[in-house]
Write an enzyme that holds these catalytic residues in place. Structure first.
Site, PDB file in Angstrom:
ATOM      1  N   TYR A 215       0.884  -1.286  -0.120  1.00 15.34           N
ATOM      2  CA  TYR A 215       0.062   0.002  -0.087  1.00 15.34           C
ATOM      3  C   TYR A 215       0.729   1.307  -0.047  1.00 15.34           C
ATOM      4  CZ  TYR A 215      -3.475   3.560   1.878  1.00 15.34           C
ATOM      5  OH  TYR A 215      -4.297   4.465   1.823  1.00 15.34           O
ATOM      6  N   LYS A 219       1.354   4.185  -2.855  1.00 16.34           N
ATOM      7  CA  LYS A 219       1.023   5.660  -2.551  1.00 16.34           C
ATOM      8  C   LYS A 219       2.244   6.370  -3.045  1.00 16.34           C
ATOM      9  CE  LYS A 219      -2.925   5.085  -1.340  1.00 16.34           C
ATOM     10  NZ  LYS A 219      -4.193   5.783  -1.916  1.00 16.34           N
ATOM     11  N   THR A 248     -12.281   5.603   9.321  1.00 21.61           N
ATOM     12  CA  THR A 248     -13.249   5.480   8.149  1.00 21.61           C
ATOM     13  C   THR A 248     -13.442   3.896   8.266  1.00 21.61           C
ATOM     14  OG1 THR A 248     -11.548   5.052   6.835  1.00 21.61           O
ATOM     15  CG2 THR A 248     -12.236   7.188   6.912  1.00 21.61           C
TER      16      THR A 248
END
Length: 332
Positions: A215, A219, A248
C-alpha cells in the site's frame, strides 16, 4: 482508503530505513485529530466559501469515508457529483444520504471496479462522451494484506491504487483540458514517506508479501505520477495529499488492531477530507504550483530529511512508461 501505517520490528526490504522512527513519532501528533485541530487554527474559512454550480466532479471510492465526505461537501456547494463506486447498493445508499444532506439532486452513481483496467477504460470512454468533468478526485484504494490477483491477473493493491488511478486519469485528461480550471486531486498517504519508488517489482512478485508495504509503495507511485502529470500537462492543476489518520470504514476493516488502539484519537471523516475539498474547490489551492503533495492545506516535502527515498528521473520515467504499456493491454 487513506493512510494507516504500522512500524514493525523487521522492516521490509522496500522500506526506507533512515529515520523511520522520527516519521512514526511525528505522525503520532500531526496525523491525529489533534494535529488537524492545531493546523485548522490557521485555515482561511473563506477558502471554501465557493459556489460550484456548473462544475462537475468525478470522485472514486465515494460511497463511504473520505470519498463520501468529500462528495457531500462539494454537493453542498452546488457541484455536480459523480460517485464512482464498486458496489451499486452502497453507492445508492450514499447518494441518497448525500442528496438529503446537501439538498442537491445532481449526484450520480457509476458502478466501476477500479481494480479492473478494462472497466476503468470503458467507464472513462463512455463518461467523456456524455459528460463534462472539471475535477477528478482519485480517492478509491485498498489495502489487501495477502497477495491476491484480480480476474485479469494483476496484484490487487497495484491494480486498484496505481494502475486504476493511472488509467482513469490518463483517459480523462482530454476531457479535463476542455474544461475551465481543471484539476486532479489524488488521495495518497504519509506512509509513502518511508518508501522509495521500486520500478522493478510493481506487482510484488519477489520476496515475502506485506500488504502494508504494498500500500505504501502504491502511494509513493501515486505521488510520482502526480509530479509527472503536472510536468506533462500544464493546463491542468495536479496535486496529491495525505489526509492524516481518520476513522473510516476502510481503516476499521484493513487495520483493526490499529483502529482499536487509536480510535479515540483519529480524525473524523470530514477532517480527513478537508484538504481534498480545499484542493478541489478553492482558488487558494490553484495558486500553489501544480504537482505538489499537501497535508492540512499546506504543501509538504515528499521525503523525510536525509532519507534514501529519492528516485532518479530514469526510474520515474520507467514507472510511467511501464504503466502506459500495461494500460494499453487492457484498452478496448
Amino acid at each position: 482508503m487513506y493512510d494507516t501505517f504500522s512500524i514493525k520490528d523487521k522492516y521490509s526490504t522496500r522500506q526506507v530505513t533512515t529515520y523511520p522512527f522520527r516519521w512514526f513519532f511525528e505522525s503520532l501528533y500531526f496525523y491525529k485529530e489533534s494535529g488537524y485541530e492545531a493546523a485548522a487554527k490557521h485555515f482561511a474559512s473563506s477558502d471554501l466559501e465557493v459556489n460550484l454550480s456548473g462544475r462537475s466532479f468525478v470522485i472514486t471510492g465515494a460511497n463511504s469515508g473520505i470519498g463520501k465526505s468529500t462528495a457531500k461537501e462539494i454537493a453542498r456547494r452546488g457541484g455536480t457529483v459523480h460517485l464512482v463506486c464498486r458496489n451499486k447498493g452502497r453507492a445508492e445508499e450514499a447518494r441518497k444520504d448525500i442528496v438529503e444532506q446537501s439538498e442537491n439532486e445532481n449526484v450520480h452513481v457509476h458502478v466501476v471496479d477500479m481494480s479492473s483496467p478494462r472497466q476503468v477504460w470503458e467507464f472513462a470512454s463512455a463518461f467523456s462522451q456524455s459528460h463534462s468533468v472539471h475535477v477528478l478526485i482519485n480517492n478509491a484504494g485498498c489495502m489487501v494484506n495477502q497477495r491476491e490477483l484480480t480476474d485479469e491477473g494483476l496484484e490487487k493493491n497495484f491494480a486498484t491504487n496505481t494502475l486504476g488511478t493511472f488509467i482513469l486519469t490518463t483517459a480523462l485528461i482530454p476531457a479535463l483540458k476542455k474544461s475551465q480550471d481543471p484539476r486532479v486531486v489524488t488521495v495518497s498517504s504519509g506512509g509513502m514517506l518511508v518508501q522509495k519508488l521500486d520500478v522493478e517489482d510493481l506487482q510484488f512478485e519477489k520476496g515475502s508479501f506485506d500488504g502494508t508495504m504494498a500500500y505504501a509503495q502504491n502511494k509513493r507511485q501515486q505521488v510520482v505520477m502526480t509530479e509527472q502529470w503536472a510536468a506533462q500537462h500544464k493546463e491542468i492543476h495536479f496535486s496529491s495529499m495525505h489526509p492524516g489518520w481518520a476513522d473510516t470504514p476502510a481503516v476499521q476493516a484493513s487495520m483493526p488492531e490499529f483502529h482499536a488502539k487509536m480510535k479515540n484519537k483519529l480524525r473524523t471523516e470530514a477532517q480527513g477530507a478537508d484538504t481534498v475539498v480545499w484542493l478541489a474547490v478553492s482558488d487558494a489551492a490553484v495558486r500553489q504550483p501544480s504537482g505538489l503533495f499537501f497535508q492540512d492545506r499546506k504543501a509538504v516535502s515528499t521525503h523525510l530529511p536525509l532519507a534514501s527515498s529519492r528516485s532518479s528521473p530514469a526510474e520515474e520515467a520507467k514507472l510511467m512508461s511501464t504503466l502506459e504499456q500495461l494500460a494499453e493491454k487492457f484498452k478496448p
